[in-house]
Design an enzyme around this catalytic site. Structure first.
Site, PDB file in Angstrom:
ATOM      1  N   HIS A 117       0.710  -1.114   0.135  1.00 51.46           N
ATOM      2  CA  HIS A 117      -0.044   0.040   0.012  1.00 51.46           C
ATOM      3  C   HIS A 117       0.851   1.376   0.020  1.00 51.46           C
ATOM      4  CE1 HIS A 117      -3.291  -2.593   0.479  1.00 51.46           C
ATOM      5  NE2 HIS A 117      -3.193  -2.934   1.824  1.00 51.46           N
ATOM      6  N   LYS A 242     -16.317 -17.004  -1.547  1.00 50.78           N
ATOM      7  CA  LYS A 242     -14.997 -17.951  -1.497  1.00 50.78           C
ATOM      8  C   LYS A 242     -13.738 -17.186  -0.975  1.00 50.78           C
ATOM      9  CE  LYS A 242     -16.677 -21.585  -3.475  1.00 50.78           C
ATOM     10  NZ  LYS A 242     -17.017 -21.777  -5.046  1.00 50.78           N
TER      11      LYS A 242
HETATM   12  P1  A3P Z   1     -15.617  -4.134   1.656  1.00 51.94           P
HETATM   13  O1  A3P Z   1     -14.870  -3.647   2.964  1.00 51.94           O
HETATM   14  O2  A3P Z   1     -16.509  -2.973   0.941  1.00 51.94           O
HETATM   15  O3  A3P Z   1     -16.355  -5.309   1.812  1.00 51.94           O
HETATM   16  P2  A3P Z   1      -8.327  -4.779   0.407  1.00 51.94           P
HETATM   17  O4  A3P Z   1      -7.850  -6.470   0.028  1.00 51.94           O
HETATM   18  O5  A3P Z   1      -7.733  -3.834  -0.523  1.00 51.94           O
HETATM   19  O6  A3P Z   1      -8.178  -4.556   1.759  1.00 51.94           O
HETATM   20  O7  A3P Z   1      -9.880  -4.440   0.071  1.00 51.94           O
HETATM   21  C1  A3P Z   1     -10.800  -5.069   0.632  1.00 51.94           C
HETATM   22  C2  A3P Z   1     -12.099  -4.761   0.211  1.00 51.94           C
HETATM   23  O8  A3P Z   1     -12.059  -5.550  -1.064  1.00 51.94           O
HETATM   24  C3  A3P Z   1     -13.441  -5.369   1.113  1.00 51.94           C
HETATM   25  O9  A3P Z   1     -14.437  -4.429   0.659  1.00 51.94           O
HETATM   26  C4  A3P Z   1     -13.551  -6.793   0.259  1.00 51.94           C
HETATM   27  O10 A3P Z   1     -14.737  -7.293   0.809  1.00 51.94           O
HETATM   28  C5  A3P Z   1     -13.251  -6.212  -1.184  1.00 51.94           C
HETATM   29  N1  A3P Z   1     -13.194  -7.626  -1.779  1.00 51.94           N
HETATM   30  C6  A3P Z   1     -12.297  -8.599  -1.870  1.00 51.94           C
HETATM   31  N2  A3P Z   1     -12.546  -9.611  -2.525  1.00 51.94           N
HETATM   32  C7  A3P Z   1     -13.665  -9.262  -3.305  1.00 51.94           C
HETATM   33  C8  A3P Z   1     -14.678 -10.059  -4.273  1.00 51.94           C
HETATM   34  N3  A3P Z   1     -14.261 -11.275  -4.791  1.00 51.94           N
HETATM   35  N4  A3P Z   1     -15.682  -9.538  -4.640  1.00 51.94           N
HETATM   36  C9  A3P Z   1     -15.855  -8.108  -4.127  1.00 51.94           C
HETATM   37  N5  A3P Z   1     -15.052  -7.597  -3.211  1.00 51.94           N
HETATM   38  C10 A3P Z   1     -13.963  -8.038  -2.594  1.00 51.94           C
END
Ligand code: A3P
Length: 300
Positions: A117, A242
């Site tokens: 990040h 998943k």
């Molecule tokens: P939310 O908090 O809105 O649910 P990172 O990996 O950069 O920390 O991002 C996390 C965000 O990506 C979370 O959002 C998570 O739910 C979402 N995310 C991860 N995999 C996903 C998927 N397959 N489909 C939709 N959102 C996904």
């Protein structure tokens, strides 16, 4: 657009600890990092070692501001390179450059799918020299804000975080994990200044709307053979449900404190949380990114 200040790579970076509403953070080159990221070195020293890290030509970097979908793209990329729709055994954090010991990164077998990040100015200089493939993931700032708020609240020390306080911090120059707008400008500027570095820029919203298409394009970018069947299997293995299930199992196996990285995974959830005034504040702020090539989509 003004160029970002180069990292202070000649002198020593300072490691300033500050206690915030999101727990103890360490300010490194104007980026506030959680102290919990510290492995075997103070964070400022760690970042300097990262800048000197030897990269490999077949490394792949996933770069994203937190909550843009880093886990998702990391998992898809790892599957494509492995040629199978099986989840990585490790949690993503084990390949996260700011939160993993340098020695650990060095010991990883090729091809490494690293992620961070941090802005590019704080990452290995050899990304340029070795022309490492970079995947930049981004997300519309309103959903990202909501996602980051709920994430920070569940972190140790973050219980006291309020929505209003979080908003003020998000817009400040030293927001936790860096200021979103600066980060996005800096990544764009880096791409412009280094057109010979292979970049794959992908949005959360596109990945959500057309996962199969994104996976196929990513396979091409990575230069891997991926049959339609494999792309479909990967799309199915990386749905939100998943991903959530796999992460829970991995976190349990790694004996790390359970953190829920998957809340709703939606586009447009910000409408359930933001006031009109807040939404307008974001609309005004996003204008500073107008000259970049991002296509922010706030709903599908
Ligand atoms: P939310 O908090 O809105 O649910 P990172 O990996 O950069 O920390 O991002 C996390 C965000 O990506 C979370 O959002 C998570 O739910 C979402 N995310 C991860 N995999 C996903 C998927 N397959 N489909 C939709 N959102 C996904």
């Amino acid at each position: 657009m003004s160029k970002p200040e180069p990292a202070k790579d000649n002198g020593k970076m300072e490691n300033t600890e500050i206690v915030t509403s999101a727990g103890t953070m360490v300010l490194v080159d104007n980026i506030r990092l959680p102290k919990s990221f510290e492995s075997n070195r103070p964070l400022a020293e760690h970042v300097q070692c990262l800048q000197d890290l030897e990269m490999r030509e077949d490394d792949v970097m996933i770069l994203a501001y937190p909550k843009a979908g880093t886990h998702w793209l990391w998992e898809i990329t790892s599957m494509l390179l492995a040629g199978k729709a099986e989840h990585e055994k490790r949690v993503k954090e084990m390949a996260m450059m700011e939160a993993t010991a340098i020695e650990h990164i060095q010991a990883q077998p090729s091809p490494r799918v690293l992620n961070s990040h941090l802005p590019l100015r704080l990452l290995p200089r050899q990304i340029k020299e070795k022309k490492v493939k970079v995947i930049q993931v981004y997300r519309n700032v309103k959903d990202l804000f909501v996602s980051k708020y709920f994430h920070m609240k569940q972190m140790p020390g973050g219980e006291g975080m309020t929505w209003d306080l979080f908003e003020e911090e998000f817009f400040s120059e030293t927001a936790p994990m860096g200021n979103f707008f600066n980060y996005m400008k800096e990544e764009y500027q880096f791409r412009k200044d280094n057109p010979d570095i292979p970049f794959f820029v992908v949005s959360f919203e596109d990945s959500k709307e057309h996962p199969g298409k994104v996976i196929r394009k990513l396979a091409q970018f990575l230069g891997v053979e991926a049959s339609d069947q494999l792309c479909q299997d990967i799309a199915e293995a990386t749905t939100l449900t998943k991903m959530r299930e796999a992460d829970k199992l991995k976190q349990k196996a790694s004996h790390i404190p359970l953190i829920n990285f998957y809340r709703k995974g939606q586009v447009g959830d910000w409408k359930n949380h933001m006031t009109v005034a807040q939404s307008e504040r974001f609309d005004a702020a996003i204008k500073q990114l107008e000259s970049c090539d991002y296509n922010f989509r706030f709903e599908l």
